[in-house]
Design an enzyme around this catalytic site. Structure first.
Site, PDB file in Angstrom:
ATOM      1  N   ARG A   1       6.829   5.772   2.386  1.00  0.00           N
ATOM      2  CA  ARG A   1       5.913   6.691   2.457  1.00  0.00           C
ATOM      3  C   ARG A   1       4.891   6.187   3.483  1.00  0.00           C
ATOM      4  O   ARG A   1       4.213   7.109   4.271  1.00  0.00           O
ATOM      5  CB  ARG A   1       5.109   7.072   0.971  1.00  0.00           C
ATOM      6  CG  ARG A   1       4.060   8.149   1.168  1.00  0.00           C
ATOM      7  CD  ARG A   1       3.505   8.027  -0.274  1.00  0.00           C
ATOM      8  NE  ARG A   1       2.569   9.582  -0.546  1.00  0.00           N
ATOM      9  CZ  ARG A   1       2.953  10.445  -1.196  1.00  0.00           C
ATOM     10  NH1 ARG A   1       3.980  10.129  -1.887  1.00  0.00           N
ATOM     11  NH2 ARG A   1       2.432  11.564  -0.976  1.00  0.00           N
TER      12      ARG A   1
ATOM     13  N   ASP B   1      -2.739  -1.827  -3.627  1.00  0.00           N
ATOM     14  CA  ASP B   1      -3.442  -0.684  -4.504  1.00  0.00           C
ATOM     15  C   ASP B   1      -1.979  -0.617  -5.555  1.00  0.00           C
ATOM     16  O   ASP B   1      -2.119   0.607  -6.393  1.00  0.00           O
ATOM     17  CB  ASP B   1      -3.329   0.651  -3.730  1.00  0.00           C
ATOM     18  CG  ASP B   1      -2.016   1.159  -3.101  1.00  0.00           C
ATOM     19  OD1 ASP B   1      -0.820   0.689  -3.226  1.00  0.00           O
ATOM     20  OD2 ASP B   1      -1.977   1.971  -2.238  1.00  0.00           O
TER      21      ASP B   1
ATOM     22  N   MET C   1       0.753  -1.107  -0.099  1.00  0.00           N
ATOM     23  CA  MET C   1       0.178   0.093   0.171  1.00  0.00           C
ATOM     24  C   MET C   1       0.758   1.318  -0.028  1.00  0.00           C
ATOM     25  O   MET C   1       1.610   1.592   0.938  1.00  0.00           O
ATOM     26  CB  MET C   1      -1.071  -0.062   1.142  1.00  0.00           C
ATOM     27  CG  MET C   1      -1.958   0.834   1.319  1.00  0.00           C
ATOM     28  SD  MET C   1      -3.214   0.572   2.542  1.00  0.00           S
ATOM     29  CE  MET C   1      -2.260   0.770   4.056  1.00  0.00           C
ATOM     30  N   HIS C   2       0.875   2.022  -1.146  1.00  0.00           N
ATOM     31  CA  HIS C   2       1.691   3.223  -1.093  1.00  0.00           C
ATOM     32  C   HIS C   2       1.024   4.288  -1.729  1.00  0.00           C
ATOM     33  O   HIS C   2       1.491   5.621  -1.708  1.00  0.00           O
ATOM     34  CB  HIS C   2       2.980   2.961  -1.939  1.00  0.00           C
ATOM     35  CG  HIS C   2       2.725   2.738  -3.513  1.00  0.00           C
ATOM     36  ND1 HIS C   2       1.954   1.635  -4.008  1.00  0.00           N
ATOM     37  CD2 HIS C   2       2.829   3.710  -4.333  1.00  0.00           C
ATOM     38  CE1 HIS C   2       1.842   1.765  -5.490  1.00  0.00           C
ATOM     39  NE2 HIS C   2       2.270   3.024  -5.659  1.00  0.00           N
ATOM     40  N   ARG C   3      -0.141   4.275  -2.339  1.00  0.00           N
ATOM     41  CA  ARG C   3      -0.707   5.408  -2.946  1.00  0.00           C
ATOM     42  C   ARG C   3      -1.261   6.477  -1.970  1.00  0.00           C
ATOM     43  O   ARG C   3      -1.699   6.443  -0.845  1.00  0.00           O
ATOM     44  CB  ARG C   3      -1.891   5.035  -3.914  1.00  0.00           C
ATOM     45  CG  ARG C   3      -1.502   4.098  -5.120  1.00  0.00           C
ATOM     46  CD  ARG C   3      -2.551   3.823  -6.089  1.00  0.00           C
ATOM     47  NE  ARG C   3      -2.113   3.270  -7.115  1.00  0.00           N
ATOM     48  CZ  ARG C   3      -1.296   3.586  -8.223  1.00  0.00           C
ATOM     49  NH1 ARG C   3      -1.117   4.747  -8.417  1.00  0.00           N
ATOM     50  NH2 ARG C   3      -0.938   2.739  -9.129  1.00  0.00           N
TER      51      ARG C   3
END
Length: 386
Positions: free
Chosen positions: A256, A299, A221-223
């Site tokens: 992030r 994602d 998950m990074h968006r």
């Protein structure tokens, strides 16, 4: 087809800028090298994303030659990064006089190098053209649309991409359906994939945590839409923790995401033996983890494709996808940020009712060979016409 590459045709400049580009470019370069006649190439790394340790490892894992030129652009805002890639790439084009510039995917480097080439009258070839999420809030969507508008030759991964391009006024003779080079890399590296236990051992984590009868799941998950807002990130971590009570989840933690978990003081939500935190993983490590997982929650765009090729159920935590074939034919289910949908579909997968799907047309490991054969003929046929 001549036995040797025409001397009057310059090299194909192949551009990479970020991690997903490397997986797409590796099989293309191998196919160009083994084509008869061999297609001369010049590999340019813009340095858009650059971590020396991970970068070197990725090149080694993919058996990708080290770049002939590294522009070393580094990070920055979208405008600054795009402008800097253009500024540094232009002298390369002037000096090397390529027969064409080949770009892959949808990162800032893709668009930046495309613009430089087009303004200098150099043909542009776009691999992975025509994908659309129809979400202009995604920077990648802007890069995709603009690159396709000005590229001379567009290679697509799925047939529906041609419909997208036609709606945007792009002539059919510029479009070639060839398949998915990401799957070329996936299939060619199956024998080299790392064992999940080795991935955990490398981070000092006991592999016994994933050896239970329930197996394990993978999370990435990074968006920004998922991790930059405290309420969204907190709700996603809560449902992931809930799912981990049924199956341990291996979470490859993006920098992030990690920074925002710390910033929002949400560390307690991942502080569980069933939520196994790993640093960002190399390509062969992720390959091994995904291949052995019962479920993937992500994602990422690329993981939607890879899980479909591997036959692993995937829940995509996004509101849209530019890869609809993974939903229509593959193992992918779009769940967005809807906690109820995530919970429901995860339970379905773990109960053995997840999507089995099928491998899409031309996702067969030979896409790069089709590109090499078509591009060589196109360049030779069109030499001297520009």
């Amino acid at each position: 087809m001549p036995n040797t590459w025409p001397a009057e045709l310059g090299p194909v400049i192949c551009v990479v800028g970020a991690r997903p580009n490397f997986m797409k470019m590796a099989p293309i370069l191998r196919a160009f090298a083994t084509h008869q006649p061999a297609i001369p190439t010049l590999l340019v790394h813009t340095g858009q994303h650059y971590d020396r340790d991970m970068n070197d490892k990725l090149f080694e894992d993919l058996r990708l030659p080290h770049p002939d030129i590294n522009l070393e652009v580094g990070s920055g805002s979208h405008a600054v990064q795009t402008a800097e890639v253009m500024r540094r790439f232009e002298p390369v084009v002037d000096e090397k006089k390529p027969s064409c510039v080949l770009v892959v995917g949808d990162v800032n480097s893709t668009l930046a190098c495309t613009l430089v080439a087009v303004k200098k009258g150099i043909p542009v070839v776009h691999v992975e053209a025509g994908l659309r999420s129809y979400d202009r809030g995604m920077p990648e969507e802007i890069n995709r649309v603009l690159t396709d508008q000005v590229a001379d030759l567009l290679y697509t991964t799925e047939r529906s991409a041609a419909d997208n391009l036609a709606r945007e006024g792009i002539a059919a003779e510029r479009i070639r359906f060839v398949g998915n080079v990401m799957i070329d890399s996936l299939l060619s590296n199956r024998e080299f994939a790392r064992k999940p236990a080795d991935c955990l051992n490398a981070s000092g984590i006991d592999p016994a945590l994933i050896k239970g009868k329930e197996g394990f799941g993978i999370v990435t998950m990074h968006r920004p839409s998922n991790v930059d807002h405290q309420d969204v990130l907190e709700s996603l971590l809560n449902v992931l923790r809930e799912i981990s009570e049924s199956i341990p989840l291996v979470f490859a933690l993006h920098p992030r995401t990690k920074a925002n978990i710390e910033r929002f003081d949400l560390g307690h939500l991942i502080n569980s033996a069933r939520m196994i935190m790993l640093p960002p993983q190399g390509y062969l490590e992720m390959h091994g983890l995904m291949s052995n997982a019962r479920i993937v929650l992500t994602d990422s765009g690329g993981l939607q494709e890879e899980t479909t090729a591997l036959g692993v159920p995937c829940l995509t935590m996004r509101e849209n996808t530019e890869r609809p074939i993974t939903v229509e034919q593959g193992t992918n289910t779009m769940v967005g940020r809807d906690v109820g949908a995530i919970r429901h579909h995860a339970a379905e997968v773990l109960a053995g009712r997840g999507k089995s799907g099928r491998v899409p047309e031309f996702w067969d490991g030979h896409t790069a060979e089709r590109i090499a054969a078509d591009l060589a003929g196109w360049l030779i046929e069109n030499q001297g016409r520009r």
